[in-house]
Design a protein around this motif. Sequence first.
Motif, PDB file in Angstrom:
ATOM      1  N   ALA A 193       1.229  12.155   2.233  1.00  0.00           N
ATOM      2  CA  ALA A 193       1.602  11.085   0.962  1.00  0.00           C
ATOM      3  C   ALA A 193       0.757  11.829  -0.326  1.00  0.00           C
ATOM      4  O   ALA A 193       1.317  11.873  -1.935  1.00  0.00           O
ATOM      5  CB  ALA A 193       1.767  10.276   0.972  1.00  0.00           C
ATOM      6  N   TRP A 194      -0.604  11.349  -0.595  1.00  0.00           N
ATOM      7  CA  TRP A 194      -1.310  11.218  -1.751  1.00  0.00           C
ATOM      8  C   TRP A 194      -1.416  12.080  -2.506  1.00  0.00           C
ATOM      9  O   TRP A 194      -1.610  12.834  -3.580  1.00  0.00           O
ATOM     10  CB  TRP A 194      -2.821  10.208  -1.617  1.00  0.00           C
ATOM     11  CG  TRP A 194      -3.181   9.405  -2.504  1.00  0.00           C
ATOM     12  CD1 TRP A 194      -4.244  10.924  -2.836  1.00  0.00           C
ATOM     13  CD2 TRP A 194      -4.319   8.680  -3.070  1.00  0.00           C
ATOM     14  NE1 TRP A 194      -4.774  10.368  -4.200  1.00  0.00           N
ATOM     15  CE2 TRP A 194      -5.411   8.629  -3.809  1.00  0.00           C
ATOM     16  CE3 TRP A 194      -3.652   7.318  -2.898  1.00  0.00           C
ATOM     17  CZ2 TRP A 194      -5.360   7.724  -4.273  1.00  0.00           C
ATOM     18  CZ3 TRP A 194      -4.602   6.410  -2.503  1.00  0.00           C
ATOM     19  CH2 TRP A 194      -5.040   6.262  -4.016  1.00  0.00           C
TER      20      TRP A 194
ATOM     21  N   LYS B  27       1.101  -1.970   1.652  1.00  0.00           N
ATOM     22  CA  LYS B  27       0.652  -2.463   3.290  1.00  0.00           C
ATOM     23  C   LYS B  27       0.875  -1.521   4.864  1.00  0.00           C
ATOM     24  O   LYS B  27       0.923  -0.489   4.401  1.00  0.00           O
ATOM     25  CB  LYS B  27       1.807  -3.461   3.316  1.00  0.00           C
ATOM     26  CG  LYS B  27       2.739  -3.064   2.656  1.00  0.00           C
ATOM     27  CD  LYS B  27       4.196  -3.853   2.976  1.00  0.00           C
ATOM     28  CE  LYS B  27       5.571  -3.300   2.292  1.00  0.00           C
ATOM     29  NZ  LYS B  27       6.691  -4.343   2.930  1.00  0.00           N
ATOM     30  N   THR B  28       0.263  -1.698   5.585  1.00  0.00           N
ATOM     31  CA  THR B  28       0.196  -0.530   6.806  1.00  0.00           C
ATOM     32  C   THR B  28       1.805  -0.188   7.036  1.00  0.00           C
ATOM     33  O   THR B  28       2.871  -1.343   6.960  1.00  0.00           O
ATOM     34  CB  THR B  28      -0.410  -0.796   7.833  1.00  0.00           C
ATOM     35  OG1 THR B  28      -0.378  -0.528   8.839  1.00  0.00           O
ATOM     36  CG2 THR B  28       0.396  -2.352   8.420  1.00  0.00           C
ATOM     37  N   THR B  29       1.892   0.587   7.591  1.00  0.00           N
ATOM     38  CA  THR B  29       3.273   1.234   7.730  1.00  0.00           C
ATOM     39  C   THR B  29       3.779   0.717   9.143  1.00  0.00           C
ATOM     40  O   THR B  29       4.600   1.679   9.697  1.00  0.00           O
ATOM     41  CB  THR B  29       3.073   2.241   7.001  1.00  0.00           C
ATOM     42  OG1 THR B  29       2.753   3.437   8.181  1.00  0.00           O
ATOM     43  CG2 THR B  29       4.608   2.913   5.999  1.00  0.00           C
TER      44      THR B  29
ATOM     45  N   TRP C 139      15.210  -1.178   5.539  1.00  0.00           N
ATOM     46  CA  TRP C 139      13.463  -0.129   5.757  1.00  0.00           C
ATOM     47  C   TRP C 139      12.637   0.349   4.636  1.00  0.00           C
ATOM     48  O   TRP C 139      11.510  -0.019   3.737  1.00  0.00           O
ATOM     49  CB  TRP C 139      12.542   0.544   7.188  1.00  0.00           C
ATOM     50  CG  TRP C 139      11.238   0.847   7.126  1.00  0.00           C
ATOM     51  CD1 TRP C 139      10.401   2.239   6.777  1.00  0.00           C
ATOM     52  CD2 TRP C 139      10.247   0.427   7.449  1.00  0.00           C
ATOM     53  NE1 TRP C 139       9.479   2.310   6.492  1.00  0.00           N
ATOM     54  CE2 TRP C 139       9.247   1.298   7.283  1.00  0.00           C
ATOM     55  CE3 TRP C 139      10.334  -1.217   7.804  1.00  0.00           C
ATOM     56  CZ2 TRP C 139       7.977   0.634   7.440  1.00  0.00           C
ATOM     57  CZ3 TRP C 139       8.687  -1.909   8.294  1.00  0.00           C
ATOM     58  CH2 TRP C 139       7.686  -0.328   8.474  1.00  0.00           C
ATOM     59  N   VAL C 140      13.855   0.873   4.048  1.00  0.00           N
ATOM     60  CA  VAL C 140      12.747   1.641   3.256  1.00  0.00           C
ATOM     61  C   VAL C 140      13.535   0.844   1.744  1.00  0.00           C
ATOM     62  O   VAL C 140      11.457   1.149   0.701  1.00  0.00           O
ATOM     63  CB  VAL C 140      14.006   2.962   2.736  1.00  0.00           C
ATOM     64  CG1 VAL C 140      13.754   4.148   1.399  1.00  0.00           C
ATOM     65  CG2 VAL C 140      14.074   4.325   4.025  1.00  0.00           C
ATOM     66  N   LYS C 141      14.305   0.260   1.974  1.00  0.00           N
ATOM     67  CA  LYS C 141      13.929  -0.966   0.301  1.00  0.00           C
ATOM     68  C   LYS C 141      12.715  -0.967   0.614  1.00  0.00           C
ATOM     69  O   LYS C 141      12.157  -2.399  -0.349  1.00  0.00           O
ATOM     70  CB  LYS C 141      15.194  -1.051   0.399  1.00  0.00           C
ATOM     71  CG  LYS C 141      16.596  -0.407  -0.417  1.00  0.00           C
ATOM     72  CD  LYS C 141      17.588  -1.581  -0.473  1.00  0.00           C
ATOM     73  CE  LYS C 141      18.823  -0.366  -1.250  1.00  0.00           C
ATOM     74  NZ  LYS C 141      20.384  -0.701  -0.977  1.00  0.00           N
ATOM     75  N   SER C 142      12.929  -1.901   1.648  1.00  0.00           N
ATOM     76  CA  SER C 142      11.263  -3.412   1.906  1.00  0.00           C
ATOM     77  C   SER C 142      10.164  -2.129   1.801  1.00  0.00           C
ATOM     78  O   SER C 142       8.982  -3.284   1.398  1.00  0.00           O
ATOM     79  CB  SER C 142      11.423  -3.383   3.664  1.00  0.00           C
ATOM     80  OG  SER C 142      10.878  -2.573   4.157  1.00  0.00           O
ATOM     81  N   GLN C 143      10.430  -0.945   1.642  1.00  0.00           N
ATOM     82  CA  GLN C 143       8.495  -0.143   1.150  1.00  0.00           C
ATOM     83  C   GLN C 143       8.773  -0.053  -0.504  1.00  0.00           C
ATOM     84  O   GLN C 143       8.368   0.111  -0.747  1.00  0.00           O
ATOM     85  CB  GLN C 143       8.771   1.135   1.400  1.00  0.00           C
ATOM     86  CG  GLN C 143       8.932   1.208   3.351  1.00  0.00           C
ATOM     87  CD  GLN C 143       7.789   0.063   3.985  1.00  0.00           C
ATOM     88  OE1 GLN C 143       6.716   0.608   3.779  1.00  0.00           O
ATOM     89  NE2 GLN C 143       7.872  -1.015   5.005  1.00  0.00           N
TER      90      GLN C 143
ATOM     91  N   ILE D 156       4.397   5.642   3.262  1.00  0.00           N
ATOM     92  CA  ILE D 156       3.307   4.742   2.290  1.00  0.00           C
ATOM     93  C   ILE D 156       3.415   6.055   1.378  1.00  0.00           C
ATOM     94  O   ILE D 156       3.428   5.482   0.079  1.00  0.00           O
ATOM     95  CB  ILE D 156       2.439   5.578   3.149  1.00  0.00           C
ATOM     96  CG1 ILE D 156       0.959   4.876   2.578  1.00  0.00           C
ATOM     97  CG2 ILE D 156       2.262   6.725   3.099  1.00  0.00           C
ATOM     98  CD1 ILE D 156       0.765   3.979   2.108  1.00  0.00           C
ATOM     99  N   ALA D 157       4.515   7.202   1.110  1.00  0.00           N
ATOM    100  CA  ALA D 157       4.510   7.941  -0.250  1.00  0.00           C
ATOM    101  C   ALA D 157       5.598   7.134  -0.861  1.00  0.00           C
ATOM    102  O   ALA D 157       5.365   6.682  -2.284  1.00  0.00           O
ATOM    103  CB  ALA D 157       5.578   8.754   0.177  1.00  0.00           C
TER     104      ALA D 157
END
Length: 346
Positions: free
Chosen positions: A137-138, A310-312, A193-197, A169-170
């Motif tokens: 991702a980075w 945060k960890t995924t 989940w995507v919204k929580s990230q 993580i992205a």
Amino acid sequence: MTHGKMKAIGAYRYLPLSNPESLMDLQLDKPLPTGSDLLVKVKAISVNPADLGIRENHNYEAESPKILGWDAAGIVEQVGPDCRLFKPGDKIYYAGSVARSGSNSEFHLVDEQIVGKMPKSLDFAEAAALPLTSITAWESLFDRLGISLNANENKSILIIGAAGGVGSIATQLAKLAGLTVIGTASRPESIEWVKSQGADFTINHNHPFQSQLKELGIDTVDYIFCLNETVQHLANMAEVITPQGKICAIVPTDKTTWSGSLKMDLLFAKSVTFVWEFMFTRSLFHTEDRIKQHELLNSLADLIDDGKLKTTLTERLEPINTANLRLAHDKLATGRFIGKIALENF
């Protein structure tokens, strides 16, 4: 040279997961570090689509077993004579090199230049969930797409496959950089989940992108990060990318279930930049800048310890053995797994 034995999980030939010889508990010689290698006592590992892809799509049959696994967190046991970055007792995390034996073993050799200090606020399983996906991702966002770490007001990114390991993580990194993030997800639990990230919006990757974005008041996006089915999604991407925008993809055409070639002419009129990301490039070709993976893992650890990322990790299995690794591969093979799965303790 070796000193003693160690547990490992591997195979003498690549086979479908249903075959009991596709993954086996092994006893191997414990290696000794030379050069700039660290000998790591592995405490946790995580699984990635790369494990499945290599086991399923490569021919391998040999007298010495192949060990998969490109994510680990552990403790430095010994250092090679050229090591300068770490010392015995240090807690570290890394993805390793696809050209070398993998991390599904009790002890593992890795070049210290692609290793990071483990985040202090995470345990080993939480840390092991991060390296491969975070490096991918980075490098995609900041190296390949050239996104700056800030000053991205009014800039947007579409992340296709946002609920998986890389997407999770992205999404966090893109949001941290100040982008408006649209993630794709197709089920209620993956949307949540995507919204929580940190995603601002979600759309469904099984339907045309343009009409869904228009409903959100978005005409085009500045960046697209495509994490699956590159061939399938190209026409949709071409429609919604901003003229002179940039697209990064991580799945080559031979790894996609959609047959056919990439119709790159679709991007011509808009002068779109299309770039690939393969996080093993630096370690595979021993590029002069491979120390950047050490640096970005350290930066990631700081951001996590500062509470900005945060960890995924979403599931843990214990101990690290063939039965649990087979279960993890099975879960990942559905293509519906959310976040990351890690195994801890041999």
